[in-house]
Design an enzyme around this catalytic site. Structure first.
Site, PDB file in Angstrom:
ATOM      1  N   CYS A  12      28.861  37.269  93.934  1.00 49.66           N
ATOM      2  CA  CYS A  12      30.021  37.332  94.826  1.00 49.66           C
ATOM      3  C   CYS A  12      29.877  38.506  95.790  1.00 49.66           C
ATOM      4  O   CYS A  12      30.588  38.590  96.774  1.00 49.66           O
ATOM      5  CB  CYS A  12      31.322  37.419  94.036  1.00 49.66           C
ATOM      6  SG  CYS A  12      31.435  38.839  92.958  1.00 49.66           S
ATOM      7  N   GLU A  59      30.152  33.145  98.256  1.00 50.21           N
ATOM      8  CA  GLU A  59      29.289  33.300  97.088  1.00 50.21           C
ATOM      9  C   GLU A  59      27.856  33.040  97.522  1.00 50.21           C
ATOM     10  O   GLU A  59      27.611  32.188  98.379  1.00 50.21           O
ATOM     11  CB  GLU A  59      29.667  32.300  95.993  1.00 50.21           C
ATOM     12  CG  GLU A  59      31.092  32.408  95.507  1.00 50.21           C
ATOM     13  CD  GLU A  59      31.309  33.565  94.566  1.00 50.21           C
ATOM     14  OE1 GLU A  59      30.572  33.671  93.575  1.00 50.21           O
ATOM     15  OE2 GLU A  59      32.228  34.363  94.822  1.00 50.21           O
TER      16      GLU A  59
END
Length: 164
Positions: free
Chosen positions: A91, A134
């Site tokens: 992330c 992501e």
């Protein structure tokens, strides 16, 4: 969990007990019996889980917190030669750079085992209208045994005749 029907076994590790209980309920609802869940810190559980797997061709998927994987997990991944592929869900790619480096660096006194190499990467926008996305990276273990003969350079392609 979504891969459970395509693989022999899935082992999930999660710090939050409530999330583990929810995952068990979801597995039961979906009729998935090849999944087990462990609750605890990945650095405490992952090394022993990885060492207990007897398959010679293991793929792991990790989705660590923003800070990245704990060094114990990285070292366990590197030592587990039967772990051939690793999908890393980041992330925060900038924060995960140390993990990427440790996965790919040459073996040393601290980092044992053959390194990995990144072979595919994809950004996934799970949070539209924000700057966050992501990053999924597929790493594959470098196989030194098949590199006895260096790859031959590709022959230059001949230009296609034009249809003018």
């Amino acid at each position: 969990m979504s891969l459970a029907k395509s693989v022999k076994k899935v082992i999930g590790i999660e710090l939050c007990q409530e999330a583990v209980e929810d995952a068990k309920v979801n597995a039961r609802i979906n009729g998935l019996s090849n999944i087990e869940f462990r609750c605890g810190k990945a650095e405490d559980i992952f090394p022993s889980v990885l060492n207990s797997i007897v398959s010679r061709n293991v793929t792991a998927i990790v989705d660590p917190p923003r800070a990245g994987l704990h060094s114990k997990v990285i070292l366990a991944i590197r030592r587990a030669e039967h772990l051939k592929r690793l999908v890393y869900v980041a992330c925060n790619a900038k924060a995960a750079m140390n993990n990427f480096t440790d996965l790919c660096r040459a073996p040393s006194n601290r980092v044992k085992g053959a390194p990995f190499r990144p072979v595919r990467a994809m950004a996934v926008d799970l949070f539209p209208q924000t700057m966050h996305c992501e990053l999924l990276i597929l790493f594959e273990r470098v196989d030194y045994s098949s590199s006895a003969d260096p790859p031959k350079p590709a022959e230059p392609s001949k230009p296609e005749p034009s249809a003018d």
